[in-house]
Design an enzyme around this catalytic site. Structure first.
Site, PDB file in Angstrom:
ATOM      1  N   SER A  47       0.971  -1.069   0.057  1.00 37.67           N
ATOM      2  CA  SER A  47      -0.180   0.287  -0.196  1.00 37.67           C
ATOM      3  C   SER A  47       0.558   1.211   0.251  1.00 37.67           C
ATOM      4  O   SER A  47       1.568   1.361  -0.919  1.00 37.67           O
ATOM      5  CB  SER A  47      -1.001   0.143   1.157  1.00 37.67           C
ATOM      6  OG  SER A  47      -2.213   0.486   1.130  1.00 37.67           O
ATOM      7  N   HIS A  90      -8.037  -4.868  -1.103  1.00 37.33           N
ATOM      8  CA  HIS A  90      -7.230  -3.881  -0.068  1.00 37.33           C
ATOM      9  C   HIS A  90      -6.865  -3.623   1.251  1.00 37.33           C
ATOM     10  O   HIS A  90      -7.536  -3.876   1.955  1.00 37.33           O
ATOM     11  CB  HIS A  90      -6.671  -2.594  -0.839  1.00 37.33           C
ATOM     12  CG  HIS A  90      -6.165  -2.127  -0.571  1.00 37.33           C
ATOM     13  ND1 HIS A  90      -5.232  -1.378  -1.514  1.00 37.33           N
ATOM     14  CD2 HIS A  90      -5.851  -0.511   0.758  1.00 37.33           C
ATOM     15  CE1 HIS A  90      -3.914  -0.823  -0.489  1.00 37.33           C
ATOM     16  NE2 HIS A  90      -4.746  -0.514   0.414  1.00 37.33           N
ATOM     17  N   ASP A  95      -9.698  -3.922  -5.174  1.00 29.58           N
ATOM     18  CA  ASP A  95      -8.966  -2.575  -4.970  1.00 29.58           C
ATOM     19  C   ASP A  95      -8.939  -1.702  -5.585  1.00 29.58           C
ATOM     20  O   ASP A  95      -9.104  -1.561  -6.724  1.00 29.58           O
ATOM     21  CB  ASP A  95      -7.260  -3.504  -4.663  1.00 29.58           C
ATOM     22  CG  ASP A  95      -6.021  -2.164  -4.030  1.00 29.58           C
ATOM     23  OD1 ASP A  95      -7.349  -1.574  -3.376  1.00 29.58           O
ATOM     24  OD2 ASP A  95      -5.299  -2.349  -3.963  1.00 29.58           O
TER      25      ASP A  95
END
Length: 352
Positions: free
Chosen positions: A138, A322, A292
C-alpha cells in the site's frame, strides 16, 4: 476554513485509529534474533534467522502500509517475522515518520536513509550485496517504488536486486480509473479514503478533497502529458467489464493545483517517473487485488516496467481486497487469499 484537522476531530480520529492498529507485542521467536536499532536516526527493527548460513543472506527492507498515516513496527511484526523465517532472509522493518504530523517527503526520506544505511553496512548484518530487496504494501509499496527509482541512478551503492510492490498506490492524478469506480465502497480502502490519505501525506490536511476526487486539480496540458502512462486505455479489457463508465474530468481549478502540484513529483507518485528512470529499475514483483481501488495503479506500473524492458512477476488475487496481507494472522483471524499472497512473495524472494 479553519484547521480542518481540529474542525473534524481528525486528530482524535487518527490517534484512535493508530491505537486500534498498533498490534500486540509478541514474545520471543525461537527462530529469529530481533532487535530495535536506528539506521541514520530512523528507528528500524531487524529480524535475523538464528540458523547458521552458508554465506550472506538476502536483505529485505520492509516499508509498512497504512496510508502514510497509520502503521508501526508492531503492526507488521507477524508479517516481517513470516518473511524472515520463510525466506531465510534478514528483514529490516522501517518506522518512517507518519503524516499528518510529518508531511511529504518525510516518509520517503526516512525510507531512503534507512535503505542507504543498510547498503553501506551490509557486512555487519550478514547481507549479500547482490541480493538487497525493497518491499512494501500500500503506502509502503509507494515508498518502495520511490526509493527504488532514486537508487536506480546511484553508482556509489550496491544496486537493488528487486522491488516488491504489494497493492501499491502510485499516482494521485486520476481517482476515477476503472478500479476506483468498481471498488469505491469496498473495505478496507474506500475511494474517498485514498484521496484523503494522499492529501494528508502531501499537505497535512484534506482540503480540496472533492476537487481532487473529481479531477479538477490537474491542468489539461499535464493531464495530456501523463495520459500515455495514466489512462484506462492501458488497462487490460478484462478488468473493465464490471461497471465502468468513461468520465470527463471536471473543469480545471488553478488554485487547487497550486496546493497539490507536488502530486506530479515521482517521489510522491512513482508512476510519473520518466522512461529513462523506469528503464533502470530492478526486477519487480507486483501484487494486485481484484477488489481494490489501487488495483489499476499496479496494473499501469506493470505495463510501464514491461514497456521499459524490466522483468515483472505479477500475482493477482482474484478474491483479494486492499489490506489483506496486513491481516495475515491478525488477532487470530486470517484470509486464505492473504496467506496465498504472502506465500507468493516468499516464493519470489526464494527465486532471487
Amino acid at each position: 476554513q479553519g484547521r480542518i484537522l481540529e474542525k473534524t476531530g481528525l486528530c482524535s480520529q487518527i490517534t484512535f485509529g493508530r491505537y486500534v492498529r498498533q498490534g500486540r507485542k509478541l514474545g520471543l521467536d525461537p527462530k529469529l534474533f530481533i532487535q530495535d536499532l536506528q539506521f541514520n536516526e530512523v528507528p528500524v527493527r531487524v529480524y535475523q534467522p538464528k540458523a547458521t548460513s552458508d554465506g550472506p543472506r538476502r536483505g529485505i527492507l520492509f516499508f509498512h502500509g497504512g496510508g502514510w498515516v497509520f502503521g508501526s513496527l508492531d503492526t507488521y511484526e507477524k508479517v516481517c517475522r513470516y518473511l524472515s523465517r520463510e525466506s531465510d532472509s534478514v528483514v529490516v522493518s522501517v518506522q518512517y515518520r507518519l503524516a499528518p504530523e510529518h508531511k511529504y517527503p518525510a516518509a520517503y526520506e526516512d525510507c531512503l536513509n534507512a535503505t542507504q544505511h543498510l547498503l553501506q553496512h551490509l557486512q555487519h548484518y550478514g547481507v549479500d550485496p547482490a541480493r538487497v530487496i525493497v518491499c512494501g504494501d500500500s503506502a509502503g509499496g509507494n515508498l518502495a517504488a520511490a526509493v527504488s527509482q532514486t537508487l536506480a541512478a546511484r553508482s556509489d551503492l550496491p544496486k537493488l536486486r528487486a522491488q516488491i510492490l504489494i497493492y501499491p498506490g502510485l499516482q494521485a492524478l486520476d481517482f476515477n480509473l476503472p478500479s476506483y469506480q468498481q471498488n469505491r465502497g469496498v473495505p478496507l480502502l474506500f475511494r474517498e479514503r485514498a484521496a484523503f490519505f494522499a492529501l494528508l501525506y502531501l499537505n497535512g490536511d484534506a482540503l480540496h478533497m472533492q476537487e481532487v476526487l473529481e479531477g479538477s486539480h490537474i491542468p489539461p496540458d499535464l493531464r495530456l502529458k501523463y495520459r500515455k502512462w495514466v489512462s484506462p486505455d492501458n488497462i487490460p479489457e478484462e478488468f473493465k467489464v464490471r461497471g465502468v463508465k468513461p468520465l470527463r474530468p471536471t473543469d480545471f481549478i488553478a488554485e487547487v493545483y497550486e496546493t497539490v502540484k507536488r502530486f506530479c513529483e515521482p517521489n510522491l507518485c512513482p508512476l510519473l517517473a520518466e522512461d529513462s528512470v523506469v528503464h533502470q529499475l530492478p526486477e519487480s514483483f507486483i501484487l494486485t487485488c481484484e477488489y481494490d481501488v489501487l488495483r489499476d495503479d499496479g496494473l499501469l506500473y506493470k505495463k510501464r516496467l514491461e514497456d521499459n524492458g524490466v522483468r515483472v512477476t505479477w500475482y493477482h488475487l482474484e478474491d483479494g481486497f486492499h489490506g489483506i496481507i496486513s491481516l495475515y494472522d491478525y488477532c487470530g483471524f486470517s484470509f486464505p487469499s492473504g496467506k496465498r499472497g504472502l506465500d507468493s512473495v516468499v516464493n519470489f524472494l526464494k527465486s532471487l
